[in-house]
Write an enzyme that holds these catalytic residues in place. Structure first.
Site, PDB file in Angstrom:
ATOM      1  N   GLU A  68       0.821  -1.184   0.000  1.00 17.40           N
ATOM      2  CA  GLU A  68       0.000   0.000   0.000  1.00 17.40           C
ATOM      3  C   GLU A  68       0.868   1.252   0.000  1.00 17.40           C
ATOM      4  O   GLU A  68       1.788   1.385   0.803  1.00 17.40           O
ATOM      5  CB  GLU A  68      -0.855  -0.035   1.278  1.00 17.40           C
ATOM      6  N   ASP A  97      14.677  -0.093 -14.821  1.00 14.51           N
ATOM      7  CA  ASP A  97      14.400   0.064 -13.391  1.00 14.51           C
ATOM      8  C   ASP A  97      14.517  -1.290 -12.699  1.00 14.51           C
ATOM      9  O   ASP A  97      13.647  -1.699 -11.937  1.00 14.51           O
ATOM     10  CB  ASP A  97      13.013   0.684 -13.179  1.00 14.51           C
TER      11      ASP A  97
END
Ligand SMILES: *[C@@H]1O[C@H](CO)[C@@H](O)[C@H](O)[C@H]1NC(C)=O
Ligand SMILES: *[C@@H]1O[C@H](CO)[C@@H](O)[C@H](O)[C@H]1NC(C)=O
Ligand SMILES: *[C@@H]1O[C@H](CO)[C@@H](O)[C@H](O)[C@H]1NC(C)=O
Length: 540
Positions: free
Chosen positions: A273, A398
């Site tokens: 989250e 990334d």
């Protein structure tokens, strides 16, 4: 002892040399000759002695006849010096010769001098050479710098066969061999230099800054290169991947192809989250009524339009790839435009960064920590996935543990970076250009010029490997993101983690070569780590 403790211990062992401003270092070319690295090695920088580098005994192969040192004084008063050289075995090694006088004053402009180490050829031996340099600022204040070298001398002619090992090791292919020996050669010295320099860098940052401005060219180590981006053109709108595959469809079309009805998705529990990003576990029921477990990436109502389209773009970047070590997007649901669902197949996986951090917190108890063998195996899985990706003309851009998942059998999959900026905000920085980038994972050219190539993915892989061996510590935690480019340019890199075998650290260090061409390819990395893995299993 954890890395931080180690770091502070290292800070403690530097000393200030008089009040003098003296630089004493091995030049780029010299470090390159010994270590194959693009960096300068400072023994004394602005009067601060790098004791740890000083204490390290640098091996000098039989082929190398002379050592070169560069020095320069910035002191207003004259710095006088005297040099003496001790040799442990005078039968094997003749009297070393300097091309400057044995005593005099340190020049005010950078000067390189040489010390020749002529083997006599009478016997084969490893000869310890100690070079003592006394630097005197005022009659009463003398500082002695001692450099230690271990010179290999080989008996001439008839004994040569038995010493072939010095120059060549049995190997599979030529290029691998070169890579491998460079790695071994680089291993231990870098470990010491890098970690100590980090400490010194911090302490001298201010001082150095001003000096840097003055002697810009002479001081900086990096030479600009042509990035090897030719066949990997950057596709700006896809924030993280370059797609030049002609068959590649436009984002809309791809989404259309994967779209399913929202009612087929059920959200079960939140696993990650951020401020607006959410990762859920849930299930997806297909048209035949078959239910499967899925990972769902989505956003909450607070997400901006930009964040939503970034989620879609980045989430679609692994579209249609098919490899066991790549987490490919399975389905998309965009009925609710404020919160699209991106579905990925779930196989009892967790985010790898989270997984590693859990391993670490368990270590205080009895539970699981990773063995070197496991780390190497995980690294190899990432390498396979990256080879596949590059074969498809895609760059990851990334690569990091946060963008991988792992299951309880340590099967790794690399994933896209959708939502990572929000879920791992500490890993991304905005360097004043409105772009939130994984600064500490970026290769030097990516950081400076935003250019990417297969070699810049190799650099990030090196950082990922470092994360694996530190159980996901933050890299360069003490370095300000704005300082990263200067820091890397000066030749500093991540320190060798505690308990990280030299072989593994050498692989990482090699991934961080300044010049993209000097970094290994994923194929070379694969051979190298497979060899290492085989060695490890031998002793089990
Ligand atoms: C000699 O060096 C030490 C430490 O580097 C310093 O504290 C001391 O003041 C110096 N003495 C003189 C006379 O410069
Ligand atoms: C350096 O100084 C020390 C003592 O200060 C002395 O013993 C040594 O001989 C000197 N070495 C050289 C090369 O002058
Ligand atoms: C010593 O020799 C090296 C290499 O031959 C050369 O680059 C350097 O300028 C010489 N230094 C002096 C002081 O002559």
């Amino acid at each position: 002892m954890d890395i931080k403790v180690c770091f502070f211990v290292l800070i403690a062992i530097q000393t200030q040399l008089c009040s003098g401003f003296l630089n004493f270092y091995m030049s780029l070319a010299e470090v390159h000759r010994f270590l194959g690295l693009e960096m300068e090695l400072f023994y004394v920088r602005d009067g601060v002695v790098n004791d740890c580098a000083m204490n390290f005994v640098v091996p000098v192969p039989s082929k190398i006849e002379s050592l070169y040192f560069t020095w320069e004084s910035f002191a207003r008063r004259t710095l006088s010096y005297s040099i003496g050289i001790d040799v442990s075995n005078e039968v094997a090694l003749g009297t070393p010769k300097l091309n400057i006088s044995k005593a005099g004053t340190v020049p005010n402009a950078a000067q390189t001098f040489s010390i020749s180490l002529p083997c006599t050829g009478i016997v084969t031996a490893e000869v310890n050479v100690a070079i003592h340099v006394n630097i005197t600022l005022m009659p009463i204040n003398v500082t002695t710098l001692s450099f230690r070298r271990k010179k290999t001398c080989i008996k001439a002619e008839h004994l040569q066969n038995s010493h072939v090992r010095v120059d060549s090791a049995p190997a599979h292919s030529n290029s691998t061999n070169i890579f491998y020996s460079a790695v071994i050669c680089a291993t231990s010295l870098i470990a010491i230099i890098v970690s100590v320099s980090a400490a010194i860098h911090m302490k001298n940052k201010k001082l150095r800054r001003t000096r840097e401005e003055m002697t810009n060219q002479a001081y900086l180590t990096a030479a600009p290169r042509n990035p090897t981006t030719s066949s990997y053109g950057s596709f700006r709108r896809m924030a993280s991947y370059s797609l030049i595959d002609e068959r590649c469809k436009d984002l809309q079309e791809r989404i259309a192809e994967l779209t399913i009805q929202r009612c087929r998705v059920r959200l079960n529990s939140v696993v990650l989250e951020g401020t607006f990003g959410r990762v859920y576990l849930g299930s997806y029921t297909d048209e035949e009524g078959v239910e499967e477990e899925v990972i769902i990436k989505t956003v909450t109502g607070h997400a901006s339009q930009t964040q939503i389209s970034l989620l879609l773009q980045e989430g679609m970047s692994m579209y249609s790839l098919n490899h066991r070590s790549i987490l490919t997007i399975l389905r998309v649901s965009i009925e609710d435009h404020t919160a699209p669902f991106l579905l990925y197949t779930y196989r009892n996986t967790t985010n790898m960064k989270v997984f590693l951090q859990k391993c670490k917190s368990n270590m205080e108890g009895v539970a699981h920590s990773l063995t070197t063998q496991e780390v190497v195996d995980m690294a190899l899985q990432v390498i396979h996935a990256m080879q596949y990706l590059h074969k498809k003309h895609l760059l990851h851009k990334d690569l990091a543990t946060r963008n991988c998942v792992i299951d309880d059998k340590l099967k790794v999959q690399i994933a896209d970076n959708a939502l990572s900026r929000d879920l791992f905000p500490a890993d991304y920085y905005c360097l004043g250009d409105n772009e939130n980038r994984p600064v500490k994972w970026l290769a030097i050219e990516g950081l400076l010029h935003k250019t990417f190539s297969t070699s810049s993915d190799v650099w990030s892989f090196g950082v990922l490997l470092w994360e694996l061996t530190t159980l996901a510590q933050q890299p360069y935690v003490e370095i300000d993101p704005f300082e990263m480019a200067a820091y890397l340019k000066d030749g500093y890199r991540l320190a060798q983690p505690i308990n990280c075998p030299d072989e593994l650290f050498a692989v990482m260090a090699y991934c961080w070569a300044m010049s993209a061409e000097e970094r290994p390819t994923f194929s070379q990395l694969q051979v190298c780590l497979q060899d290492f893995y085989a060695q490890l299993t031998l002793y089990v």
